[in-house]
Design a protein around this motif. Structure first.
Motif, mmCIF file in Angstrom:
data_model
loop_
_atom_site.group_PDB
_atom_site.id
_atom_site.type_symbol
_atom_site.label_atom_id
_atom_site.label_comp_id
_atom_site.label_asym_id
_atom_site.label_seq_id
_atom_site.Cartn_x
_atom_site.Cartn_y
_atom_site.Cartn_z
ATOM 1 N N ALA A 406 97.614 11.760 46.836
ATOM 2 C CA ALA A 406 96.663 11.630 47.943
ATOM 3 C C ALA A 406 96.575 12.922 48.763
ATOM 4 O O ALA A 406 95.478 13.412 49.060
ATOM 5 C CB ALA A 406 97.056 10.458 48.833
ATOM 6 N N VAL A 407 97.713 13.495 49.118
ATOM 7 C CA VAL A 407 97.722 14.676 49.989
ATOM 8 C C VAL A 407 97.267 15.922 49.242
ATOM 9 O O VAL A 407 96.405 16.679 49.721
ATOM 10 C CB VAL A 407 99.124 14.890 50.596
ATOM 11 N N LEU A 408 97.814 16.172 48.053
ATOM 12 C CA LEU A 408 97.456 17.390 47.331
ATOM 13 C C LEU A 408 96.013 17.355 46.849
ATOM 14 O O LEU A 408 95.347 18.395 46.786
ATOM 15 C CB LEU A 408 98.411 17.625 46.164
ATOM 16 N N ALA A 409 95.493 16.188 46.520
ATOM 17 C CA ALA A 409 94.074 16.095 46.168
ATOM 18 C C ALA A 409 93.195 16.349 47.392
ATOM 19 O O ALA A 409 92.101 16.922 47.266
ATOM 20 C CB ALA A 409 93.765 14.723 45.570
ATOM 21 N N SER A 410 93.663 15.949 48.567
ATOM 22 C CA SER A 410 92.918 16.254 49.787
ATOM 23 C C SER A 410 92.903 17.762 50.040
ATOM 24 O O SER A 410 91.877 18.321 50.453
ATOM 25 C CB SER A 410 93.540 15.533 50.987
ATOM 26 N N VAL A 411 94.029 18.414 49.806
ATOM 27 C CA VAL A 411 94.084 19.874 49.929
ATOM 28 C C VAL A 411 93.114 20.508 48.930
ATOM 29 O O VAL A 411 92.352 21.433 49.272
ATOM 30 C CB VAL A 411 95.516 20.380 49.690
ATOM 31 N N PHE A 412 93.129 20.007 47.707
ATOM 32 C CA PHE A 412 92.226 20.528 46.681
ATOM 33 C C PHE A 412 90.764 20.413 47.108
ATOM 34 O O PHE A 412 89.991 21.374 47.016
ATOM 35 C CB PHE A 412 92.443 19.774 45.365
ATOM 36 N N SER A 413 90.376 19.235 47.568
ATOM 37 C CA SER A 413 88.971 19.015 47.904
ATOM 38 C C SER A 413 88.551 19.797 49.150
ATOM 39 O O SER A 413 87.361 20.063 49.346
ATOM 40 C CB SER A 413 88.690 17.524 48.095
ATOM 41 N N HIS A 414 89.508 20.186 50.001
ATOM 42 C CA HIS A 414 89.187 21.009 51.168
ATOM 43 C C HIS A 414 88.854 22.442 50.767
ATOM 44 O O HIS A 414 87.954 23.067 51.343
ATOM 45 C CB HIS A 414 90.355 21.003 52.147
ATOM 46 N N TYR A 415 89.561 22.956 49.754
ATOM 47 C CA TYR A 415 89.386 24.353 49.364
ATOM 48 C C TYR A 415 88.549 24.531 48.099
ATOM 49 O O TYR A 415 88.116 25.648 47.805
ATOM 50 C CB TYR A 415 90.754 25.012 49.135
ATOM 51 N N ASP A 426 90.121 27.490 42.859
ATOM 52 C CA ASP A 426 90.237 27.758 44.295
ATOM 53 C C ASP A 426 90.892 26.589 45.028
ATOM 54 O O ASP A 426 91.629 26.800 46.003
ATOM 55 C CB ASP A 426 88.842 28.017 44.885
ATOM 56 N N GLY A 427 90.614 25.364 44.609
ATOM 57 C CA GLY A 427 91.246 24.207 45.223
ATOM 58 C C GLY A 427 92.639 23.948 44.703
ATOM 59 O O GLY A 427 93.521 23.470 45.439
ATOM 60 N N LEU A 428 92.864 24.273 43.425
ATOM 61 C CA LEU A 428 94.156 23.990 42.792
ATOM 62 C C LEU A 428 95.277 24.850 43.353
ATOM 63 O O LEU A 428 96.391 24.361 43.583
ATOM 64 C CB LEU A 428 94.027 24.217 41.278
ATOM 65 N N LEU A 429 95.016 26.130 43.581
ATOM 66 C CA LEU A 429 96.079 27.057 43.966
ATOM 67 C C LEU A 429 96.800 26.644 45.249
ATOM 68 O O LEU A 429 98.045 26.555 45.258
ATOM 69 C CB LEU A 429 95.512 28.475 44.090
ATOM 70 N N PRO A 430 96.107 26.363 46.354
ATOM 71 C CA PRO A 430 96.864 25.947 47.552
ATOM 72 C C PRO A 430 97.606 24.631 47.356
ATOM 73 O O PRO A 430 98.694 24.438 47.916
ATOM 74 C CB PRO A 430 95.782 25.832 48.639
ATOM 75 N N ALA A 431 97.042 23.725 46.557
ATOM 76 C CA ALA A 431 97.725 22.448 46.302
ATOM 77 C C ALA A 431 99.026 22.674 45.540
ATOM 78 O O ALA A 431 100.057 22.048 45.851
ATOM 79 C CB ALA A 431 96.804 21.518 45.521
ATOM 80 N N VAL A 432 99.011 23.554 44.556
ATOM 81 C CA VAL A 432 100.218 23.840 43.781
ATOM 82 C C VAL A 432 101.279 24.506 44.649
ATOM 83 O O VAL A 432 102.470 24.169 44.574
ATOM 84 C CB VAL A 432 99.872 24.714 42.560
ATOM 85 N N TRP A 433 100.870 25.429 45.503
ATOM 86 C CA TRP A 433 101.837 26.088 46.383
ATOM 87 C C TRP A 433 102.453 25.107 47.376
ATOM 88 O O TRP A 433 103.659 25.174 47.665
ATOM 89 C CB TRP A 433 101.171 27.255 47.122
ATOM 90 N N ILE A 434 101.657 24.184 47.881
ATOM 91 C CA ILE A 434 102.213 23.167 48.777
ATOM 92 C C ILE A 434 103.182 22.268 48.020
ATOM 93 O O ILE A 434 104.250 21.911 48.528
ATOM 94 C CB ILE A 434 101.071 22.343 49.420
ATOM 95 N N GLY A 435 102.828 21.891 46.772
ATOM 96 C CA GLY A 435 103.739 21.107 45.950
ATOM 97 C C GLY A 435 105.065 21.815 45.746
ATOM 98 O O GLY A 435 106.141 21.203 45.844
ATOM 99 N N ALA A 436 105.013 23.132 45.485
ATOM 100 C CA ALA A 436 106.239 23.906 45.306
ATOM 101 C C ALA A 436 107.067 23.926 46.590
ATOM 102 O O ALA A 436 108.301 23.796 46.563
ATOM 103 C CB ALA A 436 105.893 25.333 44.879
ATOM 104 N N ALA A 437 106.393 24.069 47.738
ATOM 105 C CA ALA A 437 107.107 24.104 49.014
ATOM 106 C C ALA A 437 107.781 22.765 49.319
ATOM 107 O O ALA A 437 108.922 22.728 49.810
ATOM 108 C CB ALA A 437 106.132 24.475 50.129
#
Length: 473
Positions: A406-415, A426-437
């Motif tokens: 739910a959260v990472l897909a929301s990040v994806f759809s924002h970017y 462009d949407g995947l990269l910030p979601a993956v970095w947040i997942g790593a964090a």
């Protein structure tokens, strides 16, 4: 006669487990095709996965209790029938709404079948053979997890996405009469069901997940989203308050006073948050941005999903001797490094060789984490609390996956979006970095486990120490 009964029980329970666990990941490879065929939005794709996982997570704690009270074989058959019927409904779904509803019913059936398949098997085998039988049962579940993306890709490419659900129907129809004639009926302790707690946590989680999934579409400050998130938080607080006074609580909060238990469960929640949220988007990336077929995408996930099967047995044996906390820290650190590796390499035209290292490192990290987590959780509580402790850990892991998607897909759809391969990246990269964090934070949480997981007792033999084992007690 006894040997034949055990063989039949193992075959039926393992095949049922394989079918249910497979549906946790088999649909992920089919998501791009489902999106095209049914005109689904990103939010609807999220519900296609979470509609299965959310009831599965919440009802895991009640599935075994229903069997104990009303008959394990009887409720197991009911769960099989529901899962089979829901699979047919998903295959026949004319629109995405019907598919989501059918997936939710699959999740309910799966939450009944999973714990009872283990309970029935444990009751059928003798104590001296239980470790071998449960170890083999766990291996079947591991094969289903590893094979999910590949099976999904092969079926979608060779037939159609509907067949990832149709394949369950003949299996279920065969298992129901076999379970009726080959399994023995048994009962357990008939403790009262915590229905108020179940209602509060179900409605609370549903409200929170709905708000998170629809926040980008409706606006995070809209009345509907704020109401959903506020109601979800209030219901979860009410659930926690109820659990403090309930005579037979679904989640005994006193267990979380134990630091190793609390730390291990927080690490599990965060690990599934980061890992499942990333997998949801990465499998689609291989098809949407890189143009691989569903089968090719599934095969490219094998370095991630297969690695734990080779690593976990070794780490499991080592954690029995040296304690599991340190191996969980290493595993989570490797997973975070693997996702960060992918974050550095992901692009529209990235060769698979550039991504392979990140997938392998993440997969090895999974093996380091999965092998000792059960010993840590079970060893940190008294023997009489093992069943509840195991159920809580399973539920929190599944809920971590729900919120991660739910959260990472929301990040994806924002970017980003599905408009073009570059928009997807462009949407995947910030979601993956947040997942790593998030997984890195899980590694920090695991540091606080220390050596306290052996505070009460040690667990032998190692093959039986899966998180689901205590459901059999």
């Amino acid at each position: 006669m006894q040997r034949r009964t055990v063989v039949w029980t193992f075959a039926i329970s393992s095949l049922a487990l394989f079918m249910v666990v497979l549906d946790n990941l088999v649909v992920t490879t089919a998501l791009p095709v489902i999106q095209r065929d049914l005109g689904a939005s990103l939010e609807q794709l999220e519900w296609t996965v979470n509609a299965y996982t959310l009831p599965y997570a919440v009802l895991l704690l009640s599935g075994a209790a229903l069997g104990d009270r009303f008959g394990r074989r009887r409720i197991f058959i009911l769960g099989l029938a529901l899962f089979t019927a829901a699979s047919a409904g998903a295959a026949l779904a004319p629109d995405i709404g019907t598919l989501i509803a059918a997936r939710a019913l699959q999740g309910v059936g799966g939450a009944i079948v999973t714990p009872l398949s283990l309970t029935i098997l444990a009751e059928a085998v003798g104590a001296n053979k239980r470790g071998v039988a449960l170890g083999a049962w766990s291996a079947v579940g591991g094969i289903a997890v590893a094979g999910g993306p590949v099976v999904g890709g092969a079926v979608v490419q060779g037939l159609s996405w509907q067949w990832i659900f149709w394949i369950n129907v003949p299996i279920g129809l065969a298992l129901i009469p076999l379970a009726s004639t080959k399994l023995r009926e048994s009962f357990g302790s008939r403790l009262p069901l915590d229905l108020p707690g179940l209602g509060l946590i179900s409605l609370g989680l549903l409200s929170l997940v709905w708000g998170l999934i629809h926040g980008n579409e409706d606006g995070w400050t809209s009345a509907g989203i704020l109401s959903a998130l506020g109601a979800g938080a209030a219901l979860i607080i009410a659930f926690l308050l109820w659990e403090r006074v309930a005579k037979a609580p679904m989640v005994p909060l006193r267990l979380f006073r134990n630091r190793p238990f609390a730390a291990a469960n927080l690490a599990s929640l965060l690990m599934y948050f980061g890992s499942f949220g990333a997998v949801f988007l990465l499998i689609q990336y291989l098809q949407v941005a890189q143009g691989y077929s569903p089968l090719q995408a599934g095969l490219r996930c094998l370095p991630w999903t297969l690695a734990p099967m080779f690593v976990a047995p070794v780490i499991g044996a080592m954690s029995d001797k040296h304690g599991g906390g340190r191996y969980m820290v290493i595993g989570l650190a490797l997973q975070a490094i693997g996702l960060a590796w992918l974050g550095l390499e992901l692009s529209v035209d990235a060769p698979f060789s550039a991504l392979l290292g990140g997938l392998v490192v993440s997969g090895i990290g999974n093996g380091f984490f999965f092998a000792p987590v059960a010993n840590v959780v079970l060893g940190s509580v008294p023997l009489e609390d093992e069943g509840k402790a195991s159920g809580i850990n399973n539920a929190l892991r599944e809920l971590g996956g729900v919120f991660g998607i739910a959260v990472l897909a929301s990040v994806f759809s924002h970017y980003g979006s599905f408009a073009s391969p570059q928009d997807y990246v462009d949407g995947l990269l910030p979601a993956v970095w947040i997942g790593a964090a998030v997984i890195a934070v899980a590694a920090v949480a695991a540091v606080f486990i220390g050596k306290g997981e052996t505070r009460y007792h040690t667990h032998e033999p190692a093959p039986a120490r899966t998180p689901e084992l205590a459901m059999a007690d």
